[in-house]
Every structure is written in C-alpha cells, then in structure tokens.
Write a protein that holds these residues in place. Structure first.
Motif, short mmCIF file in Angstrom:
data_model
loop_
_atom_site.label_atom_id
_atom_site.label_comp_id
_atom_site.label_asym_id
_atom_site.label_seq_id
_atom_site.Cartn_x
_atom_site.Cartn_y
_atom_site.Cartn_z
N ASP A 173 0.82 -1.21 0.00
CA ASP A 173 0.00 0.00 0.00
C ASP A 173 0.86 1.26 0.00
N LYS A 174 1.89 1.23 0.84
CA LYS A 174 2.75 2.39 0.96
C LYS A 174 3.40 2.73 -0.40
N LEU A 175 3.75 1.67 -1.16
CA LEU A 175 4.40 1.89 -2.45
C LEU A 175 3.38 1.92 -3.58
N SER A 176 2.11 1.94 -3.22
CA SER A 176 0.99 1.92 -4.18
C SER A 176 1.14 0.80 -5.21
N LEU A 177 1.45 -0.38 -4.72
CA LEU A 177 1.54 -1.54 -5.61
C LEU A 177 0.27 -2.36 -5.46
N SER A 178 -0.02 -3.19 -6.48
CA SER A 178 -1.15 -4.11 -6.34
C SER A 178 -0.66 -5.53 -6.60
N GLU A 179 -1.45 -6.51 -6.16
CA GLU A 179 -1.08 -7.91 -6.31
C GLU A 179 -0.77 -8.21 -7.77
N PRO A 180 0.40 -8.73 -8.08
CA PRO A 180 0.75 -8.98 -9.48
C PRO A 180 -0.01 -10.19 -10.03
N LYS A 181 -0.52 -10.04 -11.24
CA LYS A 181 -1.20 -11.16 -11.89
C LYS A 181 -0.27 -11.85 -12.88
N THR A 182 0.70 -11.09 -13.39
CA THR A 182 1.61 -11.65 -14.39
C THR A 182 3.05 -11.48 -13.92
N TRP A 183 3.91 -12.20 -14.60
CA TRP A 183 5.33 -12.20 -14.31
C TRP A 183 5.90 -10.79 -14.41
N ASP A 184 5.53 -10.05 -15.45
CA ASP A 184 6.06 -8.70 -15.63
C ASP A 184 5.62 -7.78 -14.51
N GLU A 185 4.36 -7.95 -14.09
CA GLU A 185 3.90 -7.12 -12.97
C GLU A 185 4.72 -7.41 -11.72
N LEU A 186 5.00 -8.69 -11.51
CA LEU A 186 5.79 -9.05 -10.34
C LEU A 186 7.17 -8.40 -10.42
N LEU A 187 7.79 -8.51 -11.60
CA LEU A 187 9.14 -7.96 -11.75
C LEU A 187 9.15 -6.45 -11.57
N SER A 188 8.11 -5.77 -12.13
CA SER A 188 8.13 -4.31 -11.97
C SER A 188 7.82 -3.91 -10.53
#
Lengths: 413, 395
Positions: free
Chosen positions: A151-166
């Motif tokens: 939340d602090k970094l305004s991230l959301s649960e990654p659905k894909t590999w690229d989202e996880l990496l970013s």
C-alpha cells in the motif's frame, strides 16, 4: 485336509469367543507433530474417537516430525503401530513397493464418505491403482506479502510475471528486499523452483521431471532456471538465506525489510507470532509466467496409513473412517489453520488465508505435492542442494544441472 | 585309605552334580528364551494391551540371558578339562562376554556394511523380512569416483585432520603458560578446561549463533566498523552494512573452516589438560641440571621439557586425530553439510546418503563408509603397530 478344516473351524470359533469375552481391543496410533496447535488438534481427534468407541483401548503416540522420518523405517518393519502418519505421493513409494503399507482400497470403496468426498485428492493417495492412506489435511502454497508495504508503495497484487518484476523494481528502489527465504534446510528453495516450473512449463512437466522422465538439462527446465535467474536479479532474495531456517527468515519479513515470502499456509501462525496482524499480511497466487497455461498449485497433504504388520486392522480402519468424516476434518483443520481434504467439510470462513486457499486450490488445474514429495528422496536431496547452489551463484547452473542428470540416471533405475 | 576314596568320590559326585545342575539350568534358560514372547507375557500377567507387556518381557529375557551365561560359566568351571587348564582358559572366559558383543556390534557390522556396498538397497526389508536390494558389483564405487560431493568430503576430511592438529601446539602453549604457581591458578585452569566439558552439540550451537550474519557476535563486531542503523520503509530500525558481514556458515569457501574453528575450541582444552598433567610429572632434577648447564627459554623447552612430554604428545596427537574424525556432531548441528554439501565430511556424507531424511541409498552410503574405513585403517594399523612396539620394548 479334514483335520485342517476342523482346525480352522475351531480357530474361528475360538476367535469369536475371544472377541466376545475380551471386550476391549487395542489401537496404537503414531503421529508426528509436536507443534502446539497440531498436537492439540490430534489429541482432540483421538479423544473424540475414544468417546465414540469406548470399547477400544487407544494408545496415542506423538513424536518430532524430523525424527519420525528416520524412525518410521523401524516402526514399519519391526514394531508396527496400527496407524501411522506419512506423506502421500512419491514419498510413500518405497514403503508401498516393499509391501510395508496395507492396501486399503476396500475401505475407499466401502466407506461412502471416502468414496464420494475425496475425489480431488484420491490420485495422490493412489499407487499401482490402489489406495494406501487417508489424508487428514492439506494446505496451499503461494506468495505471502506485506500488504502495508504494498500500500505504501501503491503496488497491487501482481497477476503476471512482468507485474511481479516491476513491483520488485519499485521495492528495491525503496530499499526493500522483495523476497525473504531461508534455505538452510533446502526445501524452501524447492517451493520457489516448483512454482517457477509450474508457471513456466505446467503441471505435466513438473510430474515428468519428478518422475524422472525429463532431464534437468532439458530446454524446458533450462527455461525455468532462466526465469529464476531473472527473478534473482530483479527480485532479489535476502542475502544471508543459506544460514537461515524458514522461521529465521520471518524476521526480515516482520521487520519490513523484505516484502514477500513464497511459503505454505502453515507459516501464517508464525507471522502472527512475530507481531504481524491480519491487516498487514495477505496472500496472492504465484503470478502467471507462460500466458494461457492451466494453473497448477502446490498442495502437500498429510495422511494416515496402516502398516502391513498392524495387529488391530479393523480398529485401524475404523479410525481412518473416523478421521475422514466431515466433522472431524472440519474441527481438525480449523484448529491447525489448514484445509480439509474432505469436500463436505466446513472451513473456517473467518480466516482469509483459508478462504483464499480454498478458492486457489478448488480452481486449480492440478495439485502438485511438492518437489521433495513428488521426487524420490535421494533425487530431492541432490536437487534441492542444486537449487541452493544456483541461488547463491547462478553461474554454476551448467555444473548443477549436469550433476542432477547424473544423479537422476542413478536414482530412477 | 577308605576315607580318602570316599572324599574323592564325594568331590567327584558334587562336581558332576554341579555340572549337571548347571547344564540343566542352561538348557532351561535357553529354551525359555526362545519361548518367551510379548504375547505369552501378556497372557501370563493379564495385561490388557500387548504394548504394556513389552517392558516385563524385556526384563524377563535379560534375566534369562544372564541366567544362561552364569550357568554356562558354572558348567565350564566344573569340567575337569577346565581344572587342568585353568590358567590358559580363565582369561578367555573373562574376555568372552566382551568379545561376543564386540563381534556383534563392531566386527560383524563392518563386514555387513562392506557387503552392502556392492548392492543397491533402500534400507528396507519387505513384510516377510526379505531383503529388497539387488547386487550391483562395483557400481557404487564407480559412482563415487565421479561424484564431486565425494571429493569435497574427502578434501574436507583432510582439512579437518591437518587443521585440527593445531590443537596440539596451542594446547601445549597454554599448558606452559598455565603451569605456574600464582594465586588462583586453579580457577584459570578450570576456565581454560571449561569448553571440553560442554557437549559438542552445544559448542556447535554457540558458534552457529556467533557466526550468524544477522544477529551473531561477529556481525555485531562487524557493525561497529561497517554498518549504520537506518529506519526502513515501515519505520522500523534496520542495519545497512557495506560490505555485508561475512556469512561464514552460508559460504562454501568458509563453512568448513568455520566449523573446524568451533571444533578446535574444546580440542585445545583437551590437549592442554593432557600437557598439564604431563608437566606435573616432569622431573625437577633434569630441569635443575639443564639450568646448571645454561639452558633456558626455547632451548630448555626443546631439549629438556619436550622429550619428557613425549608420551603426552603421543596421546594428544591420537585424541586429536580421533577428534577430527569425529567431526560428525559439529557438522550435524552447524550446517548439516551445507551449503549444498560443501562442508560435508565422509562420515556425514555417508549418513546423509543412507539414513538422513529418508534418502535411503544404503548401498552408496556403505560404499562411502568402506572408503572411510580403509582410510582409517591406515591410521589404526599404525597406532596398533606402535602400541605393539611399546609392549615389546617394555618386555
């Protein structure tokens, strides 16, 4: 012949007499978990069984999990209890092959509850077309993460590999190590490998690899390791993981130095003991890597077996039927925060991890046991050492894979 | 004349009687031993559960065994053959019990283990007690020659033997240092001896903590120089170091040295105590004589003291070699052979392959054990030869 017949009639009569005259019969159970919550749940189930069967003299043993892995050999060959805990999948293989576990296919066929409510997990309990045990619990694996950091970094649960990496890039930018892990006892690394492999290649490749049908130097497995290398590079793990157990690795997670943990659901209690609350932690499924691949999950099960040398087989079967019932499975798994294999059993809807886990597993295309349960122990040991080595120094990859091929050729003979 | 014969026949009668009685007891005991089972004991004493009959059964069997042994001794001692050859036979009777157990628990397993090394076996007997392995000849040894883990373990064994020898000179040095009459010297001596009293497992744990790169003693010292404390994203304090503190047990190049250092701690204490007792027995005349001849310092140590410490040195070397080969406990508590097998020694690798975590390569483990046995045989033969020589000199 006639004499033999007479003798057998006499012995049946004697047995009938014995069973009526000696009211009490025995049941010896050996369990392998001394963790407070696990032990309490087991004790409660045994008490309930005693209450339901007052004529059975139950002796309930319990011991350390790691010690049990060694002592079960002796227990099955010399000094058999009537019921014993062990792992399904390939880990039961050696004992099944040596005829040390009793075939209980008849129980699976005759017990209505077992026959109808355990379809999802039945293949795991099956070897050579027969069933060998009854599972009492299983649990999901996935990524546990610090929701407050996300939340602090305004991230959301990654659905894909690229989202996880970013996501990882953002975390590293903010000085947070993306993943924590403790590989001192090796198996945690296998969880990461399994997920990367399941997401890169899918369920069948996982099974073929652990069944020895695919070499480790195969291109598909190399692709898994290539992804792992990317993960090591962009989503780094805590640097001292080789000296930490999985419990030690919770410390940086709890302190906010690391944000994610690839783990099994049994770990949630430990996060809470470390001071984290339900609001601070959450769970997501390991993200998709190869698009469109059916999603398979890790879901190791724990089960009860009847040793072939058990003396009180009828009572043992009674006990297995008992622990398979929806009520017992509900109670047991609510107490230990895991999932009941019985489809009719209730889950604890107040526990968001359990709810999400149920959701994850019931929609999965396939359930893997875990690298070190699907692969034979000798292969698993070398494999996991190889994973740890690769994690510490990715440049050793070729050496690691070639060595694993060598071991594989030997182990699966 | 008549009285003499009656005495003789009497003695004969009683001796025979005793022999027969002992023989009967022996036969009875052995027969009962074969007959006693938990089921029988359960029946006899009316235990409700079979499992409860185990303990009494064990005690009954043990007492029958002791009875049988005693009866056998009575039987042998009442034989006339024994009486004629007492001096030759008696020592063997005393030795026999020890020899039997030595055979059962040491000699036979050695050969069993060597024979397993030619098989592939997962350690299991099937339900009928039939061995499930298969004969593979020299296959396991061929595998060993190609196994990088085997060479790592062998090399580590060598490192242990070499570096562990440091305990001998360091122990000597501390012993010389402590061998003085100062007030309270006994307290200092016992403080130095203290680590030897602690169990190896505890020593291993203490050093594991000390080496821990997160919260260990070493990283604490490291942080005085290279680290600063910052607040992380969640507002908690965290330590940022550059360079990072060494992760001794998590690094393949350092793990073995780390464990050896931990093992040296109690071993030095052991050598020290050996030398301290040795120093107690040094003859003051020779020191005096040496002093009159102008020897002091290094010369005194080299030419007067050390020769007299020769027996202590021999024992110190022997126990240190044994200590180095017994490194199993330390490795099991500190790294379990890790990271990825880089701190294995042969003994631990053998355990790991055969018994540990159900890996169950008993044939392969036995092959490792056989190699280890052959290596140790060299040392043991030297040791026995040396003992034999000393015996001969003493005569």
């Amino acid at each position: 012949m006639k004499f033999k017949l007479n003798f057998s009639i006499a012995s049946i009569a004697a047995a009938a007499l014995m069973s009526t005259s000696a009211m009490a019969s025995d049941l010896i159970i050996t369990f392998d978990d001394l963790n407070p919550d696990k032990k309490a749940a087991y004790d409660a189930a045994v008490e309930a069984f005693k209450k339901a069967n007052p004529d059975i003299n139950v002796t309930a043993n319990n011991g350390d999990r790691e010690a049990h892995k060694g002592s079960i050999r002796n227990a099955l060959q010399n000094d058999s209890p009537d019921v014993i805990t062990w792992y399904p999948g390939n880990r039961m293989g050696p004992f099944v092959d040596a005829g040390l576990f009793m075939d209980i296919s008849d129980l699976w066929a005759s017990d209505e509850n077992l026959a109808s409510n355990f379809n999802a997990i039945k293949p795991t309990m099956t070897r050579d077309g027969k069933q060998w045990g009854v599972p009492y619990s299983y649990y999901q694996w996935g990524v546990y993460y610090r929701k407050d950091i996300y939340d602090k970094l305004s991230l959301s649960e990654p659905k894909t590999w690229d989202e996880l990496l970013s996501n990882c890039d953002v975390m590293k930018e903010a000085g947070v190590t993306p993943f924590t892990i403790g590989t001192k006892f090796l198996w945690t690394a296998a969880g990461v490998f399994d997920y990367l492999n399941l997401r890169t290649n899918g369920y069948d490749v996982h099974n073929d690899l652990t069944a020895g049908k695919i070499k480790y130097t195969d291109d598909r497995i190399r692709a898994t390791f290539a992804n792992w290398e990317v993960m090591l590079d962009r989503c780094s793990f805590v640097s001292t993981h080789a000296t930490m157990s999985w419990q030690d690795a919770i410390a940086p997670f709890a302190n906010g130095d690391a944000a994610m943990y690839v783990m099994g659901n049994f770990s949630v209690g430990q996060y809470k003991d470390a001071g984290l609350t339900d609001e601070q932690i959450d769970f997501f499924q390991f993200p998709e890597i190869t698009a469109g691949l059916p999603r398979a999950e890790e879901a190791p099960a724990d089960a009860f077996f009847i040793p072939a040398k058990a003396k009180n087989v009828e009572n043992a079967k009674k006990f297995l039927s008992f622990i398979a019932t929806a009520e017992v499975q509900s109670e047991w798994n609510k107490a230990i925060g895991q999932l009941p294999p019985n489809a009719e059993a209730e889950i604890n809807t107040d526990d968001k991890f359990i709810v999400e886990g149920m959701e994850t597993l019931s929609t999965a295309a396939g359930l893997a046991q875990f690298y070190d349960r699907d692969a034979p122990a000798a292969m698993a040991k070398e494999g996991m050492q190889g994973f740890q080595r690769f994690m510490l120094d990715p440049s050793t990859l070729d050496e690691v894979l070639e060595n694993l091929d060598k071991v594989q050729a030997e182990v699966y003979k | 004349m008549t009285s003499n014969t009656t005495v003789l026949t009497d003695r004969f009668a009683t001796a025979t009687g005793r022999a027969i009685a002992a023989g009967v007891v022996l036969v009875l005991c052995v027969a009962a031993l074969m007959f006693v089972s938990t089921d029988l004991v359960q029946e006899l004493f009316g235990y409700s559960q079979n499992i409860k009959a185990r303990e009494p059964t064990f005690f009954i069997r043990i007492s029958l065994l002791i009875g049988a042994i005693a009866a056998a001794f009575f039987l042998i001692t009442s034989l006339s053959y024994y009486k004629r050859n007492k001096v030759a036979i008696a020592p063997w009777m005393f030795l026999s019990i020890g020899l039997v157990f030595f055979m059962i628990y040491v000699i036979v397993p050695i050969f069993q283990s060597i024979s397993y090394s030619f098989t592939r076996w997962n350690g299991l007997y099937d339900i009928n007690g039939i061995w499930t392995g298969e004969w593979v000849g020299l296959h396991n040894y061929k595998l060993l020659l190609n196994d990088p883990n085997f060479y790592t373990s062998l090399w580590n064994n060598l490192l242990w033997l070499l570096l562990f020898m440091l305990a001998v000179p360091i122990g000597l040095f501390i012993a010389l240092f402590l061998n003085q009459t100062v007030r309270g010297i006994r307290i200092y001596k016992s403080l130095f001896f203290f680590p030897f009293v602690i169990s190896q497992v505890v020593v291993g744990l203490i050093f594991t903590w000390a080496y821990n790169p997160e919260f260990g003693l070493l990283s604490e010292i490291w942080s005085w120089f290279f680290c600063e404390t910052k607040t992380n994203i969640m507002g908690n304090l965290t330590r940022v170091c550059s360079p990072e503190p060494p992760s001794i047990l998590g690094d393949e190049t350092m793990a073995t040295y780390g464990i050896i250092a931990a093992g040296l701690w109690p071993q030095i204490a052991y050598c020290m105590i050996l030398y301290l007792t040795g120093l107690n027995n040094i003859s003051s005349d020779q020191i005096e004589a040496g002093r009159l001849d102008g020897a002091k310092g290094w010369k005194m140590l080299r030419h007067v003291v050390l020769p007299q410490l020769k027996p202590a040195t021999f024992i110190a070397i022997v126990v240190t070699v044994i200590g180095a080969l017994r490194s199993f406990d330390m490795i099991a508590t500190m790294t379990q052979g890790g990271p990825y097998g880089s701190s294995n020694v042969l003994a631990y690798y053998m355990y790991d392959q055969a018994v540990g975590e159900g890996v169950g390569r008993y044939g392969y483990g036995s092959a490792i054990a056989t190699v280890l046995f052959l290596i140790m045989l060299v040392y043991i033969s030297y040791f026995l030869w040396r003992m034999y020589q000393d015996e001969m000199e003493a005569r």
